[in-house]
Scaffold this active site. Structure first.
Site, PDB file in Angstrom:
ATOM      1  N   TYR A 155       0.816  -1.220   0.000  1.00  0.00           N
ATOM      2  CA  TYR A 155       0.000   0.000   0.000  1.00  0.00           C
ATOM      3  C   TYR A 155       0.850   1.270   0.000  1.00  0.00           C
ATOM      4  O   TYR A 155       0.371   2.344  -0.328  1.00  0.00           O
ATOM      5  CB  TYR A 155      -0.954   0.026   1.212  1.00  0.00           C
ATOM      6  CG  TYR A 155      -2.009  -1.061   1.194  1.00  0.00           C
ATOM      7  CD1 TYR A 155      -2.349  -1.726   0.029  1.00  0.00           C
ATOM      8  CD2 TYR A 155      -2.675  -1.424   2.366  1.00  0.00           C
ATOM      9  CE1 TYR A 155      -3.300  -2.731   0.019  1.00  0.00           C
ATOM     10  CE2 TYR A 155      -3.635  -2.431   2.360  1.00  0.00           C
ATOM     11  CZ  TYR A 155      -3.940  -3.080   1.188  1.00  0.00           C
ATOM     12  OH  TYR A 155      -4.890  -4.064   1.184  1.00  0.00           O
ATOM     13  N   LYS A 212       3.583 -15.220   1.445  1.00  0.00           N
ATOM     14  CA  LYS A 212       3.590 -16.060   0.249  1.00  0.00           C
ATOM     15  C   LYS A 212       5.043 -16.251  -0.155  1.00  0.00           C
ATOM     16  O   LYS A 212       5.483 -15.785  -1.227  1.00  0.00           O
ATOM     17  CB  LYS A 212       2.795 -15.380  -0.882  1.00  0.00           C
ATOM     18  CG  LYS A 212       1.298 -15.336  -0.659  1.00  0.00           C
ATOM     19  CD  LYS A 212       0.585 -16.620  -1.007  1.00  0.00           C
ATOM     20  CE  LYS A 212       0.536 -16.830  -2.493  1.00  0.00           C
ATOM     21  NZ  LYS A 212      -0.128 -18.132  -2.840  1.00  0.00           N
ATOM     22  N   ASP A 261      -2.882 -17.805   1.198  1.00  0.00           N
ATOM     23  CA  ASP A 261      -4.093 -18.401   0.614  1.00  0.00           C
ATOM     24  C   ASP A 261      -4.570 -19.585   1.453  1.00  0.00           C
ATOM     25  O   ASP A 261      -5.769 -19.744   1.726  1.00  0.00           O
ATOM     26  CB  ASP A 261      -3.853 -18.810  -0.855  1.00  0.00           C
ATOM     27  CG  ASP A 261      -2.550 -19.583  -1.065  1.00  0.00           C
ATOM     28  OD1 ASP A 261      -1.698 -19.585  -0.151  1.00  0.00           O
ATOM     29  OD2 ASP A 261      -2.385 -20.196  -2.141  1.00  0.00           O
ATOM     30  N   ASP A 315      -4.981  -7.144   5.904  1.00  0.00           N
ATOM     31  CA  ASP A 315      -6.218  -6.451   5.559  1.00  0.00           C
ATOM     32  C   ASP A 315      -7.305  -7.475   5.227  1.00  0.00           C
ATOM     33  O   ASP A 315      -8.436  -7.426   5.746  1.00  0.00           O
ATOM     34  CB  ASP A 315      -5.921  -5.547   4.341  1.00  0.00           C
ATOM     35  CG  ASP A 315      -6.996  -4.515   4.099  1.00  0.00           C
ATOM     36  OD1 ASP A 315      -7.941  -4.440   4.900  1.00  0.00           O
ATOM     37  OD2 ASP A 315      -6.886  -3.781   3.100  1.00  0.00           O
ATOM     38  N   ASP A 326     -10.378  -9.108   8.060  1.00  0.00           N
ATOM     39  CA  ASP A 326     -11.809  -8.959   7.759  1.00  0.00           C
ATOM     40  C   ASP A 326     -12.487 -10.325   7.691  1.00  0.00           C
ATOM     41  O   ASP A 326     -13.633 -10.479   8.138  1.00  0.00           O
ATOM     42  CB  ASP A 326     -12.007  -8.206   6.445  1.00  0.00           C
ATOM     43  CG  ASP A 326     -12.088  -6.696   6.671  1.00  0.00           C
ATOM     44  OD1 ASP A 326     -11.783  -6.257   7.803  1.00  0.00           O
ATOM     45  OD2 ASP A 326     -12.447  -5.964   5.738  1.00  0.00           O
TER      46      ASP A 326
END
Ligand code: NAD
Length: 368
Positions: free
Chosen positions: A141, A192, A225, A249, A253
């Site tokens: 970001y 990852k 994942d 993020d 959630d």
């Protein structure tokens, strides 16, 4: 010792849920010997209305002077006309960067009374208690280079860069390890590393740091994942998760939705300990300003109250007092009292104010 609190209610339901939380703060001052010097400030739309900007330098200074910041929520449709860099939400980002906060703590807990509010089967979520520690100021970001460019053939190309340094990974891992030590002593680091160089570095740095400084912690690694799948399949396997800004993020959630109730979820964002031994910190519910119900005395103030509980635990080390608030919240729900946002079968609907009354009554009961 008197602690300095900066209170920033913000917009929409922010002032309503903060009003009830301040009654709880007052209760602790009267009954538990805590002492707070409280300063009130404007942020978000409320600050735009008065000062033209969502965050003033004076508010940043007040936050720097405070021992902790208790934040409500910001935003509302009336501010949609504001340019992007003057939107209410910029107020939160400005506070995070002004206070140099980098570790976002997102607990996902399921109280017994709310087991049926989860979209997952009750047996999967009963007693769930996970803490996700998300790196909050680095990663894709904020990484450079970034942008949208036009290629010679007229196509456009958009790009962002995932960047992490050793220091950035180490400081957020230390926060996660310190929290894990106060819980189940287990940490799962998520990245990852199979396809991203920054992920590979993340895994190497976390492994080395834990071996060097936290050898007692049971460390595991998981690809992001797979972590998303495991959170939905068997969330109980996790204690503390530490991960990057982007994956945090998404995963926080997802974990929040396991609990099924937006009005119940607090959060904290912590910075480094400074030379005077003070750690800047901001505590806020994860919900927004809920303009659809603002001003109607309908909002659930529990996420804001639980944010104050996190403040007591993480800024002031008052775990017993924090637990008292958490028990009071559980006690009110166990009595079958709930605001309209909670799907609690057979519950009596209560207003924001009535919820505050019920929490105070529970605190009185529990403190006896
Ligand atoms: P929201 O969280 O405000 O509301 C989503 C839904 O959940 C709404 O139906 C709302 O009524 C309900 N809800 C939220 N909190 C509740 C509570 N405590 N009690 C009962 N019901 C509750 O998200 P949104 O509608 O996407 O955003 C509204 C505004 O809030 C936007 O301007 C958005 O940018 C802003 N926002 C701010 C923050 C923040 O301040 N940290 C976070 C998210 C969204």
């Amino acid at each position: 010792m008197t602690k300095k609190l900066l209170v920033l209610p913000g917009d929409g339901i922010g002032p309503e849920v903060m009003r009830e939380t301040l009654r709880v703060v007052e209760w602790f001052q009267k009954n538990r010997g805590l002492s707070f010097e409280i300063t009130h400030g404007l942020v978000g739309g409320a600050s735009i209305d008065v000062h033209g900007v969502p965050l003033t330098q004076a508010t940043i200074q007040a936050a720097l002077d405070a021992d902790a910041v208790l934040f409500g929520a910001v935003g509302g449709p009336q501010y949609d006309v504001q340019p992007f860099d003057n939107r209410p939400e910029i107020g939160i980002l400005g506070l995070r960067s002004g206070l140099k906060l980098f570790a976002n703590l997102r607990p996902a807990t399921v109280l017994d009374a709310l087991v049926d509010a989860s979209p997952l089967k009750p047996e999967l979520v009963r007693g769930l208690d996970i803490m996700i520690v998300r790196e909050a100021t680095g990663g894709i970001y904020f990484g450079e280079p970034r942008g949208i460019e036009t290629l010679p053939d007229g196509q456009q190309r958009g790009y962002n860069t995932e960047v992490y340094t050793t220091n950035e990974i180490e400081r957020v891992t230390r926060v996660a390890c310190d929290i894990a030590r106060k819980r189940g002593n287990r940490l799962c680091s998520v990245e990852k590393a199979n396809v991203m160089d920054s992920g590979l570095l993340w895994r190497q740095v976390v492994t080395a740091l834990v071996a060097r400084e936290y050898p007692d912690i049971r460390l595991s690694h998981m690809y992001a994942d797979n972590c998303a799948m495991q959170l939905a399949k068997n969330p109980h396997q996790f204690d503390v998760i530490v991960t990057s800004n982007l994956f945090g993020d998404l995963l926080s959630d997802l974990a929040a939705m396991l609990t099924g109730s937006l009005g119940m979820l607090p959060s904290a964002t912590l910075g480094a300990v400074d030379a005077r031994g003070k750690r800047h910190a901001l505590y806020e519910p994860i919900h927004g300003s809920a303009p659809d119900i603002a001003g109607k005395d309908l909002a659930n103030p529990m996420a804001q109250m639980l944010s104050f509980a996190m403040l007591l635990r993480y800024s002031f080390g008052l775990a017993d007092d924090a637990q008292l608030i958490e028990n009071a919240v559980a006690g009110v729900l166990a009595q079958g009292l709930a605001t309209a946002d909670l799907s609690l079968p057979g519950a009596k609907r209560i207003s924001t104010t009535e919820c505050g009354n019920a929490i105070l009554a529970q605190l009185e009961l529990l403190a006896k």
